[in-house]
Design an enzyme around this catalytic site. Structure first.
Site, PDB file in Angstrom:
ATOM      1  N   LYS A 107       0.861  -1.184   0.000  1.00 48.60           N
ATOM      2  CA  LYS A 107       0.000   0.000   0.000  1.00 48.60           C
ATOM      3  C   LYS A 107       0.890   1.223   0.000  1.00 48.60           C
ATOM      4  CE  LYS A 107      -4.507   0.511   0.102  1.00 48.60           C
ATOM      5  NZ  LYS A 107      -5.478  -0.456  -0.423  1.00 48.60           N
TER       6      LYS A 107
HETATM    7  P1  NAD Z   1     -12.881   7.141  -3.163  1.00 49.22           P
HETATM    8  O1  NAD Z   1     -11.898   8.227  -2.886  1.00 49.22           O
HETATM    9  O2  NAD Z   1     -13.366   6.926  -4.542  1.00 49.22           O
HETATM   10  O3  NAD Z   1     -14.159   7.340  -2.223  1.00 49.22           O
HETATM   11  C1  NAD Z   1     -14.077   7.488  -0.840  1.00 49.22           C
HETATM   12  C2  NAD Z   1     -15.370   8.100  -0.360  1.00 49.22           C
HETATM   13  O4  NAD Z   1     -15.363   8.132   1.079  1.00 49.22           O
HETATM   14  C3  NAD Z   1     -15.567   9.540  -0.828  1.00 49.22           C
HETATM   15  O5  NAD Z   1     -16.929   9.734  -1.147  1.00 49.22           O
HETATM   16  C4  NAD Z   1     -15.164  10.358   0.393  1.00 49.22           C
HETATM   17  O6  NAD Z   1     -15.788  11.625   0.428  1.00 49.22           O
HETATM   18  C5  NAD Z   1     -15.685   9.454   1.492  1.00 49.22           C
HETATM   19  N1  NAD Z   1     -15.066   9.689   2.794  1.00 49.22           N
HETATM   20  C6  NAD Z   1     -13.765   9.979   3.071  1.00 49.22           C
HETATM   21  N2  NAD Z   1     -13.600  10.125   4.391  1.00 49.22           N
HETATM   22  C7  NAD Z   1     -14.810   9.921   4.944  1.00 49.22           C
HETATM   23  C8  NAD Z   1     -15.282   9.941   6.278  1.00 49.22           C
HETATM   24  N3  NAD Z   1     -14.470  10.224   7.287  1.00 49.22           N
HETATM   25  N4  NAD Z   1     -16.600   9.665   6.485  1.00 49.22           N
HETATM   26  C9  NAD Z   1     -17.418   9.395   5.449  1.00 49.22           C
HETATM   27  N5  NAD Z   1     -17.028   9.358   4.175  1.00 49.22           N
HETATM   28  C10 NAD Z   1     -15.735   9.629   3.936  1.00 49.22           C
HETATM   29  O7  NAD Z   1     -12.210   5.821  -2.553  1.00 49.22           O
HETATM   30  P2  NAD Z   1     -12.575   4.307  -2.872  1.00 49.22           P
HETATM   31  O8  NAD Z   1     -11.601   3.825  -3.870  1.00 49.22           O
HETATM   32  O9  NAD Z   1     -14.029   4.174  -3.098  1.00 49.22           O
HETATM   33  O10 NAD Z   1     -12.162   3.617  -1.487  1.00 49.22           O
HETATM   34  C11 NAD Z   1     -13.062   3.553  -0.384  1.00 49.22           C
HETATM   35  C12 NAD Z   1     -12.618   2.441   0.562  1.00 49.22           C
HETATM   36  O11 NAD Z   1     -12.609   1.201  -0.155  1.00 49.22           O
HETATM   37  C13 NAD Z   1     -11.217   2.599   1.142  1.00 49.22           C
HETATM   38  O12 NAD Z   1     -11.213   2.034   2.435  1.00 49.22           O
HETATM   39  C14 NAD Z   1     -10.366   1.739   0.220  1.00 49.22           C
HETATM   40  O13 NAD Z   1      -9.174   1.297   0.836  1.00 49.22           O
HETATM   41  C15 NAD Z   1     -11.336   0.601  -0.027  1.00 49.22           C
HETATM   42  N6  NAD Z   1     -11.069  -0.198  -1.248  1.00 49.22           N
HETATM   43  C16 NAD Z   1     -11.011   0.410  -2.471  1.00 49.22           C
HETATM   44  C17 NAD Z   1     -10.798  -0.380  -3.594  1.00 49.22           C
HETATM   45  C18 NAD Z   1     -10.811   0.194  -4.980  1.00 49.22           C
HETATM   46  O14 NAD Z   1     -10.766  -0.577  -5.947  1.00 49.22           O
HETATM   47  N7  NAD Z   1     -10.901   1.505  -5.167  1.00 49.22           N
HETATM   48  C19 NAD Z   1     -10.596  -1.761  -3.462  1.00 49.22           C
HETATM   49  C20 NAD Z   1     -10.670  -2.339  -2.195  1.00 49.22           C
HETATM   50  C21 NAD Z   1     -10.915  -1.540  -1.095  1.00 49.22           C
END
Ligand code: NAD
Length: 418
Positions: A107
Site C-alpha cells: 500500500k
Molecule cells: P474514493 O476516494 O473513490 O471514495 C471514498 C469516499 O469516502 C468519498 O466519497 C469520500 O468523500 C468518502 N469519505 C472519506 N472520508 C470519509 C469519512 N471520514 N466519512 C465518510 N465518508 C468519507 O475511494 P474508494 O476507492 O471508493 O475507497 C473507499 C474504501 O474502499 C477505502 O477504504 C479503500 O481502501 C477501499 N477499497 C477500495 C478499492 C478500490 O478498488 N478503489 C478496493 C478495495 C478496497
C-alpha cells in the site's frame, strides 16, 4: 516495531494475533509474517499554484514478496501515515492469498488533501512520487492501483512517468488505468460489483430477499457508489449514503440517477434535495438490512457496534470494524459480517486480470472479466463460509485464517535464506 505504531496497524496486528493463536503459529514465527518486508518514506517538493514550494510526505509499504510482486493501492488523504499504510499492506497480503493471487500485499499514499490541490499540482505530486519510487517498483516488483483519493488519471500519470524513465510504454506498472492505456474493462466497477455480489450470496445464505431489502452506504466514492448502484439493480432500496462532507437519508429510498446528477454538479451528496441531512455517525445507526461502510478504517467501534441495526454488514472499506466492535458483533447473531478481505477483493482480482492482460498484450471482453471475477469470489466465499461453520468462528477469522495460512506455507516452503 514501534516505527509502525498507529491505531490501524495495531488493529491489524491484533487480528493477526487472534488468528495466529487459532492456527497455533509459534511466537518466534509471527514477526516474520506480520511485519512489512520493506517500507519507503519520501519527501515530495512541488511548486504550488501560488509559486511557493510545498513538501509532501509519501509512503510505500511492501508487506511480503514471497509469492510474487507486491500489489496494492495508492491513497491521497490528509491522515495517511506509515502505520496506516503498513496495516493496509498487511490486509492486502491476506486478501491476495485468500483469493489465490500470485502477489504479496502493498500500500502507498501521500499525506495531502486532494480536494485542495489543482489538477496541475496533483499531476506534479504524482509524477514526483513515482520518480522517487522508481528503485522500488516494477511490473515484477510492486504494482500500484487506485485507492481513496486517487483515480484513473493518477494511474495514467504514474504509468507515463515510469515509462518515460524506462524508455518504452510499460502499462503493467499500474492497474486501474484508463482502458485506452491498457486498463481492463470492468476494473473501475469491480470492487463495488464484487461487494454487491457477495451481499447477494450472504442474503441467500440467511434467507434475506434483496428485493425487499434496504441498504445504507457510507462513502459514496468509487466503491460505495458502484455498490449502491449494483444493489439498487438487484432490487434493494438505497435509503442513505454519505461522503466526507455529510450524508443524506430518505426512508422511501434515494433516486440514484438524480443523486448522481447532484454529485456530478456539486462533488458531494450533501445538499441533495430529495432527502434529509444526516451525519456520518447517525448514518451508521439507521435501521436497514444491508450496511456498507465504504470509506475509512475504524468506523464501527466499541462505541457504536452495539447500536447498529442491520442484517448484513458488508465491508467495502478496508478495516472499517475494530476488534472491540468485532467482539460485540460476535454476540449479535442477527448480524452477518462479510469481512473486508473477502468483501472488497473484487478490486484486486480485476487488477490482477488487468496486469495479466497487459503482460500478454491480449485483452478480454467485460463479460469474460466479470465471469472470471465472480467465479473467484464465489470460491473464496464458499471456502470462508464452510471454514467458519466447521471451526465455529466468524467469517473474518475464517477469511484471515485462509490468507495467513497460505502465506505461512509459502514462507515455510521457501525456507529462510541464511
Ligand atoms: P474514493 O476516494 O473513490 O471514495 C471514498 C469516499 O469516502 C468519498 O466519497 C469520500 O468523500 C468518502 N469519505 C472519506 N472520508 C470519509 C469519512 N471520514 N466519512 C465518510 N465518508 C468519507 O475511494 P474508494 O476507492 O471508493 O475507497 C473507499 C474504501 O474502499 C477505502 O477504504 C479503500 O481502501 C477501499 N477499497 C477500495 C478499492 C478500490 O478498488 N478503489 C478496493 C478495495 C478496497
Amino acid at each position: 516495531m514501534d516505527v509502525y505504531d498507529h491505531p490501524t496497524f495495531n488493529m491489524a496486528c491484533q487480528q493477526f494475533e487472534l488468528v495466529a493463536d487459532q492456527l497455533e503459529i509459534p511466537a518466534a514465527e509471527r514477526p516474520r509474517l506480520k511485519f512489512p518486508k520493506r517500507s519507503m518514506i519520501v519527501s515530495l517538493p512541488i511548486q504550488s499554484e501560488d509559486g511557493s514550494m510545498r513538501v509532501y510526505t509519501g509512503f510505500r509499504v511492501q508487506h511480503h514478496l514471497t509469492l510474487g510482486p507486491t500489489k496494492g493501492g495508492l491513497r491521497y488523504h490528509p491522515a495517511v501515515s506509515l502505520g496506516e499504510v503498513a496495516a493496509l499492506a498487511m490486509w492486502m497480503s491476506w486478501k491476495c492469498a485468500l483469493t489465490g493471487l500470485p502477489y504479496g500485499g502493498a500500500k502507498g499514499g501521500i499525506a495531502c488533501d486532494p480536494h485542495q490541490l489543482s489538477p496541475r499540482e496533483l499531476e506534479h505530486l504524482t509524477r514526483r512520487y513515482t520518480q522517487e519510487m522508481m528503485p522500488f517498483i516494477g511490473p515484477q516488483v510492486d504494482i500500484m492501483a487506485p485507492d481513496m483519493g486517487t483515480n484513473e488519471q493518477i494511474m495514467a500519470w504514474m504509468m507515463d512517468t515510469y515509462s518515460v524513465n524506462i524508455g518504452h510504454s510499460v502499462p503493467s506498472i499500474v492497474t486501474g488505468k484508463p482502458v485506452s492505456l491498457g486498463g481492463s474493462l470492468g476494473r473501475r466497477e469491480a470492487t463495488g460489483r464484487g461487494v454487491a455480489h457477495l451481499v447477494a450470496r450472504a442474503a441467500d445464505a440467511i434467507g434475506l430477499d434483496l428485493k425487499q431489502a434496504s441498504a445504507v452506504v457510507q462513502g459514496y466514492g468509487n466503491v460505495g457508489a458502484v455498490s449502491a448502484q449494483t444493489l439498487d439493480g438487484f432490487g434493494a432500496n438505497i435509503i442513505a449514503v454519505s461522503d466526507v462532507f455529510g450524508g443524506v437519508y430518505n426512508a422511501r429510498g434515494l433516486d440514484l440517477a438524480k443523486l448522481n446528477a447532484h454529485v456530478a454538479r456539486h462533488r458531494t451528496v450533501k445538499g441533495f434535495a430529495e432527502a434529509e441531512p444526516v451525519t456520518n455517525d447517525q448514518l451508521l445507526l439507521i435501521p436497514c438490512d444491508v450496511l456498507v461502510p465504504a470509506a475509512m478504517e475504524r468506523q464501527i467501534t466499541g462505541a457504536n457496534a452495539g447500536q447498529i441495526q442491520c442484517r448484513i454488514l458488508a465491508e467495502g472499506a478496508n478495516g472499517p470494524t475494530t476488534p472491540e466492535a468485532d467482539a460485540i458483533l460476535a454476540r449479535r447473531d442477527e448480524i452477518l459480517v462479510i469481512p473486508d478481505i473477502l468483501c472488497n477483493a473484487g478490486g484486486v482480482v480485476v487488477s490482477y486480470f488487468e496486469w495479466v492482460q497487459d503482460l500478454q498484450s491480449f485483452f478480454w471482453s467485460e463479460t469474460e472479466v466479470m465471469e472470471r471475477l465472480y467465479r473467484i469470489l464465489d470460491e473464496a466465499f464458499d471456502r470462508v463460509w464452510h471454514r467458519a461453520r466447521d471451526q465455529k468462528t466468524s467469517l473474518r477469522m475464517a477469511a484471515l485464517g485462509v490468507g495467513i495460512q497460505r502465506v505461512r506455507e509459502a514462507k515455510t516452503l521457501r525456507g529462510l535464506f541464511p
